[in-house]
Design a protein around this motif. Structure first.
Motif, PDB file in Angstrom:
ATOM      1  N   VAL A 147       0.845  -1.197   0.000  1.00 45.66           N
ATOM      2  CA  VAL A 147       0.000   0.000   0.000  1.00 45.66           C
ATOM      3  C   VAL A 147       0.879   1.245   0.000  1.00 45.66           C
ATOM      4  CG1 VAL A 147      -1.702   1.324   1.307  1.00 45.66           C
ATOM      5  CG2 VAL A 147      -1.919  -1.157   1.160  1.00 45.66           C
ATOM      6  N   GLN A 148       1.935   1.231   0.814  1.00 43.44           N
ATOM      7  CA  GLN A 148       2.847   2.369   0.868  1.00 43.44           C
ATOM      8  C   GLN A 148       3.554   2.565  -0.473  1.00 43.44           C
ATOM      9  OE1 GLN A 148       3.244   4.557   3.318  1.00 43.44           O
ATOM     10  NE2 GLN A 148       1.792   3.545   4.689  1.00 43.44           N
ATOM     11  N   ASN A 149       4.000   1.454  -1.095  1.00 42.06           N
ATOM     12  CA  ASN A 149       4.677   1.553  -2.387  1.00 42.06           C
ATOM     13  C   ASN A 149       3.744   2.141  -3.446  1.00 42.06           C
ATOM     14  OD1 ASN A 149       6.985   0.418  -1.310  1.00 42.06           O
ATOM     15  ND2 ASN A 149       6.523  -1.658  -2.023  1.00 42.06           N
ATOM     16  N   THR A 150       2.518   1.654  -3.469  1.00 38.88           N
ATOM     17  CA  THR A 150       1.545   2.165  -4.440  1.00 38.88           C
ATOM     18  C   THR A 150       1.230   3.625  -4.171  1.00 38.88           C
ATOM     19  OG1 THR A 150       0.566  -0.022  -4.724  1.00 38.88           O
ATOM     20  CG2 THR A 150      -0.784   1.863  -5.359  1.00 38.88           C
ATOM     21  N   SER A 151       1.193   3.990  -2.919  1.00 40.80           N
ATOM     22  CA  SER A 151       0.943   5.381  -2.547  1.00 40.80           C
ATOM     23  C   SER A 151       1.998   6.302  -3.143  1.00 40.80           C
ATOM     24  CB  SER A 151       0.928   5.524  -1.024  1.00 40.80           C
ATOM     25  OG  SER A 151       0.922   6.874  -0.634  1.00 40.80           O
ATOM     26  N   VAL A 152       3.235   5.882  -3.076  1.00 41.62           N
ATOM     27  CA  VAL A 152       4.337   6.684  -3.629  1.00 41.62           C
ATOM     28  C   VAL A 152       4.253   6.728  -5.156  1.00 41.62           C
ATOM     29  CG1 VAL A 152       6.838   6.824  -3.894  1.00 41.62           C
ATOM     30  CG2 VAL A 152       5.844   6.224  -1.674  1.00 41.62           C
ATOM     31  N   GLN A 153       4.000   5.576  -5.765  1.00 38.09           N
ATOM     32  CA  GLN A 153       3.973   5.501  -7.220  1.00 38.09           C
ATOM     33  C   GLN A 153       2.823   6.299  -7.830  1.00 38.09           C
ATOM     34  OE1 GLN A 153       3.875   1.210  -7.260  1.00 38.09           O
ATOM     35  NE2 GLN A 153       5.995   1.075  -7.993  1.00 38.09           N
ATOM     36  N   LEU A 154       1.686   6.338  -7.154  1.00 47.14           N
ATOM     37  CA  LEU A 154       0.514   7.045  -7.675  1.00 47.14           C
ATOM     38  C   LEU A 154       0.368   8.445  -7.091  1.00 47.14           C
ATOM     39  CD1 LEU A 154      -2.228   4.234  -7.640  1.00 47.14           C
ATOM     40  CD2 LEU A 154      -0.757   4.949  -9.536  1.00 47.14           C
ATOM     41  N   GLU A 193      -0.640   9.221  -4.168  1.00 46.80           N
ATOM     42  CA  GLU A 193      -1.944   9.201  -3.510  1.00 46.80           C
ATOM     43  C   GLU A 193      -1.760   8.791  -2.053  1.00 46.80           C
ATOM     44  OE1 GLU A 193      -6.349   7.045  -4.096  1.00 46.80           O
ATOM     45  OE2 GLU A 193      -4.728   6.739  -5.560  1.00 46.80           O
ATOM     46  N   ALA A 194      -2.441   9.455  -1.161  1.00 47.56           N
ATOM     47  CA  ALA A 194      -2.291   9.176   0.265  1.00 47.56           C
ATOM     48  C   ALA A 194      -2.703   7.748   0.593  1.00 47.56           C
ATOM     49  CB  ALA A 194      -3.118  10.154   1.081  1.00 47.56           C
ATOM     50  N   PRO A 195      -1.933   7.038   1.436  1.00 43.62           N
ATOM     51  CA  PRO A 195      -2.312   5.674   1.830  1.00 43.62           C
ATOM     52  C   PRO A 195      -3.709   5.602   2.433  1.00 43.62           C
ATOM     53  CG  PRO A 195      -0.077   6.166   2.541  1.00 43.62           C
ATOM     54  CD  PRO A 195      -0.655   7.458   2.033  1.00 43.62           C
ATOM     55  N   ALA A 196      -4.092   6.630   3.180  1.00 42.38           N
ATOM     56  CA  ALA A 196      -5.422   6.636   3.786  1.00 42.38           C
ATOM     57  C   ALA A 196      -6.512   6.661   2.720  1.00 42.38           C
ATOM     58  CB  ALA A 196      -5.571   7.847   4.714  1.00 42.38           C
ATOM     59  N   ASP A 197      -6.262   7.374   1.610  1.00 42.37           N
ATOM     60  CA  ASP A 197      -7.248   7.418   0.513  1.00 42.37           C
ATOM     61  C   ASP A 197      -7.355   6.065  -0.180  1.00 42.37           C
ATOM     62  OD1 ASP A 197      -7.806  10.060   1.016  1.00 42.37           O
ATOM     63  OD2 ASP A 197      -6.375  10.821  -0.476  1.00 42.37           O
ATOM     64  N   ILE A 198      -6.206   5.402  -0.358  1.00 40.64           N
ATOM     65  CA  ILE A 198      -6.217   4.072  -0.975  1.00 40.64           C
ATOM     66  C   ILE A 198      -7.005   3.104  -0.111  1.00 40.64           C
ATOM     67  CG2 ILE A 198      -4.784   2.115  -1.662  1.00 40.64           C
ATOM     68  CD1 ILE A 198      -2.598   4.077  -2.422  1.00 40.64           C
ATOM     69  N   ASP A 199      -6.750   3.127   1.185  1.00 38.49           N
ATOM     70  CA  ASP A 199      -7.449   2.226   2.113  1.00 38.49           C
ATOM     71  C   ASP A 199      -8.942   2.550   2.188  1.00 38.49           C
ATOM     72  OD1 ASP A 199      -5.573   0.358   3.022  1.00 38.49           O
ATOM     73  OD2 ASP A 199      -4.678   1.818   4.397  1.00 38.49           O
ATOM     74  N   ALA A 200      -9.270   3.819   2.084  1.00 43.55           N
ATOM     75  CA  ALA A 200     -10.674   4.224   2.213  1.00 43.55           C
ATOM     76  C   ALA A 200     -11.520   3.756   1.038  1.00 43.55           C
ATOM     77  CB  ALA A 200     -10.766   5.745   2.355  1.00 43.55           C
ATOM     78  N   HIS A 201     -10.912   3.669  -0.153  1.00 48.01           N
ATOM     79  CA  HIS A 201     -11.687   3.380  -1.358  1.00 48.01           C
ATOM     80  C   HIS A 201     -11.512   1.969  -1.884  1.00 48.01           C
ATOM     81  CE1 HIS A 201     -10.930   7.952  -1.885  1.00 48.01           C
ATOM     82  NE2 HIS A 201     -12.104   7.758  -1.269  1.00 48.01           N
ATOM     83  N   ARG A 202     -10.455   1.265  -1.466  1.00 47.03           N
ATOM     84  CA  ARG A 202     -10.217  -0.075  -1.992  1.00 47.03           C
ATOM     85  C   ARG A 202     -11.344  -1.020  -1.586  1.00 47.03           C
ATOM     86  NH1 ARG A 202      -8.454  -3.582   1.965  1.00 47.03           N
ATOM     87  NH2 ARG A 202      -7.663  -2.619   3.883  1.00 47.03           N
ATOM     88  N   GLN A 203     -11.533  -2.064  -2.412  1.00 47.95           N
ATOM     89  CA  GLN A 203     -12.517  -3.107  -2.110  1.00 47.95           C
ATOM     90  C   GLN A 203     -11.748  -4.401  -1.884  1.00 47.95           C
ATOM     91  OE1 GLN A 203     -15.536  -3.193  -5.180  1.00 47.95           O
ATOM     92  NE2 GLN A 203     -15.776  -0.971  -5.142  1.00 47.95           N
TER      93      GLN A 203
END
Length: 275
Positions: A161-168, A170-180
């Motif tokens: 999640v952290q790696n994807t956050s850096v690559q995109l 995008e905040a890790p909290a936003d990724i966690d909030a919207h992922r399914q």
């Protein structure tokens, strides 16, 4: 009331002719366009354009109808391409491409037969190869949510999640909030981009290009464009009794690319764990 149109009902619990509600005038206008204006425009285009060109015009009008439909229902013209994760879907794209090509071809040939006075105007033969191609397309469309369904009950590795956050960016909290589960998702339909069709499905690989998706996109595009040209040449020659057949080689390529597309979704790309 000036911005609304009364709706007359005769359903259960309502007397015939009774005003049961109002529809906003803008919504009423969209209903008229979708149910009357667009279909008539499609038929007119098919009828009056020269043979061959009428297929191109019909396909363009059908595409326009789908854009208006998306805008009217979801507020986004490309809504039919957007999945429940608010991402552009490759399986939806290829299904819509084949839908437009086949529908445009069949409608053009049928109306051409009506215009020429041919008997049994709707009796345009559809070859078995085309049914198979449509079946392959539908299998990918329906199979995608089935394959990904189990991943909604899993959680991705926090490091990924952290790696994807850096690559995109995008905040890790936003990724966690919207992922399914482990599946990456956007917050809104307006966040969808065409690039989504070529990216991985999971949080762990969404920042990377999925080669299986790229392969399926190109094979679909080549097959659809080639088949569209075959239909156009048939219409231009006045051969409207049957839709052209796809080659066995092209069917094999489509089957392999769609199989690879679905198989690629089965792997675990996020080091996931059961939630």
């Amino acid at each position: 009331m000036a911005d609304s149109v009364p709706v007359i009902g005769s359903g259960a619990g309502n007397r015939a002719g009774e005003i049961v509600g109002v529809v906003p005038r803008a919504e009423y206008g969209r209903m008229v366009v979708l149910t009357t204006v667009m279909p008539m425009a499609i038929i007119t285009t098919t009828w009056f354009l020269p043979p061959g060109w009428n297929l191109l015009g019909t396909a363009a009008m059908l595409t326009g109808f789908l854009l208006v439909l998306g805008k009217a229902i979801a507020g986004v013209p490309l809504a039919l391409l957007i999945s429940e994760r608010n991402l552009m879907s490759l399986s939806r794209f290829q299904a819509l491409v084949w839908t437009v090509v086949v529908m445009a071809g069949y409608l053009t040939m049928t109306l051409s037969r009506v215009k020429s006075g041919a008997p049994n105007a709707v009796g345009v033969d559809i070859p078995q190869e085309l049914w198979i191609a449509m079946g392959i397309s539908t299998t990918s469309l329906l199979g995608t949510p089935l394959v990904l369904g189990g991943k909604r009950a899993r959680s991705p590795d926090e490091k990924l999640v952290q790696n994807t956050s850096v690559q995109l960016a995008e905040a890790p909290a936003d990724i966690d909030a919207h992922r399914q589960g482990v599946l990456y998702a956007n917050a809104n339909m307006t966040d969808a981009r065409m690039a989504d069709m070529f990216q991985g499905d999971e949080v762990g690989n969404t920042a990377h290009i999925d080669l299986a998706k790229v392969q399926m996109f190109y094979f679909t595009l080549i097959a659809a464009v080639g088949y569209f040209m075959d239909v156009a040449m048939s219409v231009a020659r006045g051969t409207t009794h049957a839709m052209p057949a796809l080659s066995q080689g092209m069917l094999a390529l489509l089957a392999i690319s769609h199989g690879g597309y679905l198989l690629g979704k089965t792997g675990d790309h996020s080091n996931s764990k059961q939630t």
